[in-house]
Structure formats: structure tokens, C-alpha cells
Design an enzyme around this catalytic site. Structure first.
Site, PDB file in Angstrom:
ATOM      1  N   TRP A  41      57.836  73.697  52.704  1.00 44.01           N
ATOM      2  CA  TRP A  41      58.114  72.521  53.550  1.00 44.01           C
ATOM      3  C   TRP A  41      59.184  72.928  54.559  1.00 44.01           C
ATOM      4  CZ3 TRP A  41      57.026  68.083  55.636  1.00 44.01           C
ATOM      5  CH2 TRP A  41      57.946  67.059  55.830  1.00 44.01           C
ATOM      6  N   SER A  43      61.428  71.733  56.394  1.00 48.30           N
ATOM      7  CA  SER A  43      62.067  70.419  56.426  1.00 48.30           C
ATOM      8  C   SER A  43      63.016  70.252  57.609  1.00 48.30           C
ATOM      9  CB  SER A  43      62.853  70.277  55.111  1.00 48.30           C
ATOM     10  OG  SER A  43      63.895  69.336  55.228  1.00 48.30           O
ATOM     11  N   GLY A  44      62.917  69.112  58.263  1.00 46.91           N
ATOM     12  CA  GLY A  44      63.855  68.814  59.348  1.00 46.91           C
ATOM     13  C   GLY A  44      65.240  68.540  58.797  1.00 46.91           C
ATOM     14  N   PHE A  45      65.290  67.884  57.644  1.00 42.37           N
ATOM     15  CA  PHE A  45      66.579  67.581  57.016  1.00 42.37           C
ATOM     16  C   PHE A  45      67.292  68.872  56.651  1.00 42.37           C
ATOM     17  CE2 PHE A  45      69.085  66.948  53.163  1.00 42.37           C
ATOM     18  CZ  PHE A  45      69.920  65.910  53.534  1.00 42.37           C
ATOM     19  N   ASP A  55      70.461  64.751  60.394  1.00 46.11           N
ATOM     20  CA  ASP A  55      69.013  64.767  60.646  1.00 46.11           C
ATOM     21  C   ASP A  55      68.638  63.533  61.478  1.00 46.11           C
ATOM     22  OD1 ASP A  55      66.274  65.242  60.444  1.00 46.11           O
ATOM     23  OD2 ASP A  55      66.125  64.414  58.423  1.00 46.11           O
ATOM     24  N   ASP A  82      57.592  69.901  59.260  1.00 45.20           N
ATOM     25  CA  ASP A  82      58.096  68.541  59.445  1.00 45.20           C
ATOM     26  C   ASP A  82      58.488  68.402  60.916  1.00 45.20           C
ATOM     27  OD1 ASP A  82      59.468  66.155  59.372  1.00 45.20           O
ATOM     28  OD2 ASP A  82      61.161  66.916  58.181  1.00 45.20           O
ATOM     29  N   ARG A 156      52.709  60.172  58.507  1.00 46.86           N
ATOM     30  CA  ARG A 156      53.731  59.674  57.575  1.00 46.86           C
ATOM     31  C   ARG A 156      54.161  58.282  58.003  1.00 46.86           C
ATOM     32  NH1 ARG A 156      59.374  62.951  56.459  1.00 46.86           N
ATOM     33  NH2 ARG A 156      60.793  61.180  56.216  1.00 46.86           N
ATOM     34  N   HIS A 187      56.661  57.398  52.191  1.00 46.56           N
ATOM     35  CA  HIS A 187      58.016  57.728  51.743  1.00 46.56           C
ATOM     36  C   HIS A 187      58.707  56.473  51.203  1.00 46.56           C
ATOM     37  CE1 HIS A 187      61.200  60.414  51.152  1.00 46.56           C
ATOM     38  NE2 HIS A 187      61.740  60.474  52.342  1.00 46.56           N
TER      39      HIS A 187
HETATM   40  C1  SPV Z   1      62.869  66.211  55.340  1.00 44.01           C
HETATM   41  O1  SPV Z   1      63.030  66.966  54.351  1.00 44.01           O
HETATM   42  O2  SPV Z   1      63.249  66.504  56.477  1.00 44.01           O
HETATM   43  C2  SPV Z   1      62.186  64.925  55.156  1.00 44.01           C
HETATM   44  C3  SPV Z   1      62.251  64.260  53.863  1.00 44.01           C
HETATM   45  O3  SPV Z   1      61.635  64.428  56.123  1.00 44.01           O
HETATM   46  S1  SPV Z   1      63.542  63.108  53.902  1.00 44.01           S
HETATM   47  O4  SPV Z   1      64.761  63.813  54.286  1.00 44.01           O
HETATM   48  O5  SPV Z   1      63.633  62.519  52.586  1.00 44.01           O
HETATM   49  O6  SPV Z   1      63.191  62.115  54.897  1.00 44.01           O
HETATM   50 MG    MG Z   2      62.317  65.201  57.918  1.00 43.66          MG
END
Ligand code: SPV
Ligand code: MG
Length: 291
Positions: A41, A43-45, A55, A82, A156, A187
Site C-alpha cells: 500500500w 500510503s499517502g498517510f 496528510d 493511494d 473509496r 473506510h
Molecule cells: C493512508 O494510509 O494514507 C490511508 C488510510 O488513506 S487512512 O490514513 O486511514 O485514511
Molecule cells: Mg491516504
């Protein structure tokens, strides 16, 4: 599409639940692969956190794409990228999908938040969503931009995160499926799986569901599988949290001990980093090519 050693579509078509772990850089992506997950993943976060940033759409598409491309270069698992809101409107989505597919991703997740977005799990976050019609245009743009029909477009919805309720979440999921999404990511930030399980039990669409159970860790893989509709389980931020845990522990030990004499025994040896960097291959190439 880049060749990978696992295929998310196939895992899901065969009734499995693909286990996908977050990564924030190529090294963490390599560790995801070595651990035995089915996908990475991007991930953006995690990437925002690794940059020391919130984020909230502060990192640019180019930065996140470059990081994802570097992960793709160093690993052979499918990568779910993401891409947040797609970095703008449907026109931006056309460009985003083209770039991420060419960059080696196997899938993109596009969320129905308004750009700039706010991270989902924060208490009291400002969660504004675009209209269903606007997001359908974005999903249709994503579908039309992909080159390889195997590339996954995951829509999403943040309706539950935004507190809009289950009916709105279901209506959005149905609309996004009608626009051609291959999977729906739903989510939730509830501390128990109830909200997600209720949604999943009412979901009558044909597209598999993707979840990110960070807030409700009681949702094990076995429990997800028993719901019959979940295709992908994303562990959303456990790489960066593990990294922070490890660094905090070791750094404070070194400060408290006044040196590395104890910490040295508790962390991987430098030789393990050499292995991850493939130094043996460098040495072999030196023998072969350096004159
Ligand atoms: C990420 O991991 O960037 C997500 C999941 O989008 S969350 O941070 O829970 O939105
Ligand atoms: Mg994200």
C-alpha cells in the site's frame, strides 16, 4: 502493467482476501515483500508522515509518484497507490492514472473527498466530500485513462468517515460501481467493526470490498473472510508506526546509556542492511566488470 509475483485480481477471484501492507519508502516496501504480504500500500498517510508532514494534500503528486516508482523498482509485489482525491478534478485524474500505471502501480485508490483532503482518522477532522455525480465523473475518467484493463480502479467512499450515514455510503458505493470501479473501499473510524460489518452485510453489489481496519483491529483476516465480500485488507499505517516505535526505543536507550554499547545488540547488524542493499551483487559485479 508491470509484472508482479502476485496478482490481486486473481487472489480475489479465487475467493481469497489479499493482505496488503503499507510502506513509505522502498526499504519498507522490500520488508513488506519479504514478510509475505500479497501487496504494498503506497500510503499517502505514511509518505506524508515520513516527510514530517500532515496528510492533508501537502505532498505533491510528483513526490508521491516518485516514491511509488522507487518502490516498484525495488520490489515485485503489486502496489496499490493511494492517490487521495486524484490530485484535483477528473482532468487531474486522467493524468494521475496514466502516470501511476506507467510508474508501475497495479491499482489506484481514489477517494470522494474534496481537494485538499484531510486525513481520515483524525478526531474532528473537516471531511468535505464532492457530489456523487462529480465523483462518478472522476471514476469514469480513471477507467478511461488506464491502458491495461487489468489495472484496478478502486473507488473509496468517505461517507462514514464524514458522518453521512450508511444509506449515503451505500448510495455512493452503488453509484461508483455503476461508473466502472473494480472495487469499493469503505473506510470507518469507529473503534469496533460494527459499522463496517453492517455496511458489508447490506452491500448487494458485485464488486469486492476493500477495508482498512486501523481503527477496529478486532477485524482479523479470518473475520474479514467470513463476511464473504471483502477482497482486500489494507494494513494502512503499520510500517511507519513500527518504524517510530523502533527508533524511539533505540534512540532513548542510547541517550540513557550514554553510548551504543547495549543498543547495538538489539538492532539488526549492519550486515543485514548490506543484504537488503544487495551488496553481494555489487561485489559480484565488481569482480566481473571492474578492470
Ligand atoms: C493512508 O494510509 O494514507 C490511508 C488510510 O488513506 S487512512 O490514513 O486511514 O485514511
Ligand atoms: Mg491516504
Amino acid at each position: 502493467m508491470r509484472k508482479t509475483i502476485k496478482n490481486l485480481r486473481k487472489i480475489v477471484a479465487e475467493g481469497g482476501v489479499a493482505r496488503v501492507m503499507a510502506a513509505h519508502d522502498p526499504l519498507s516496501a522490500i520488508l513488506v515483500e519479504e514478510a509475505g504480504f500479497d501487496g504494498i500500500w503506497a500510503s499517502g498517510f505514511e509518505y506524508s508522515a515520513a516527510m514530517g508532514l500532515a496528510d492533508v494534500s501537502l505532498v505533491s503528486m510528483t513526490e508521491h509518484l516518485t516514491n511509488m516508482r522507487n518502490m516498484a523498482d525495488r520490489t515485485s509485489l503489486p502496489i496499490i497507490a493511494d492517490v487521495d482525491t486524484g490530485y484535483g478534478n477528473a482532468i487531474n485524474v486522467l493524468h494521475t492514472v496514466t502516470q501511476y500505471e506507467a510508474g508501475g502501480a497495479a491499482a489506484v485508490v481514489i477517494e470522494d473527498k474534496m481537494f485538499p483532503k484531510v486525513t481520515s482518522l483524525i478526531e474532528g477532522g473537516r471531511q468535505d466530500l464532492v457530489s456523487i455525480a462529480e465523483f462518478q465523473g472522476k471514476i469514469e475518467a480513471a477507467v478511461s485513462a488506464r491502458e491495461d484493463p487489468e489495472f484496478l480502479i478502486i473507488a473509496r467512499t468517505e461517507a462514514l468517515i464524514a458522518g453521512l450515514g450508511e444509506e449515503e455510503a451505500l448510495a455512493r458505493a452503488r453509484a461508483y460501481e455503476a461508473s466502472g470501479a473494480d472495487m469499493i473501499l469503505i473506510h470507518s473510524k469507529q473503534k469496533t467493526p460494527d459499522e463496517i460489518e453492517s455496511f458489508i452485510n447490506k452491500w448487494e453489489g458485485n464488486t469486492p470490498i476493500v477495508i482498512v481496519p486501523t481503527a477496529y483491529p478486532q477485524m482479523t483476516e479470518a473475520r474479514a473472510k467470513s463476511l464473504n465480500k471483502i477482497g482486500v485488507l489494507i494494513y494502512g499505517n503499520h510500517a511507519v508506526r513500527a518504524a517510530v516505535t523502533g527508533m524511539k526505543q533505540v534512540f532513548s536507550q542510547i541517550i540513557n546509556d550514554g553510548g551504543i554499547q547495549n543498543a547495538d545488540r538489539e538492532i539488526v547488524p549492519v550486515s543485514e542492511i548490506f543484504r537488503l542493499q544487495q551488496m553481494e551483487e555489487v561485489k559480484a559485479n565488481e569482480k566481473r566488470f571492474l578492470r
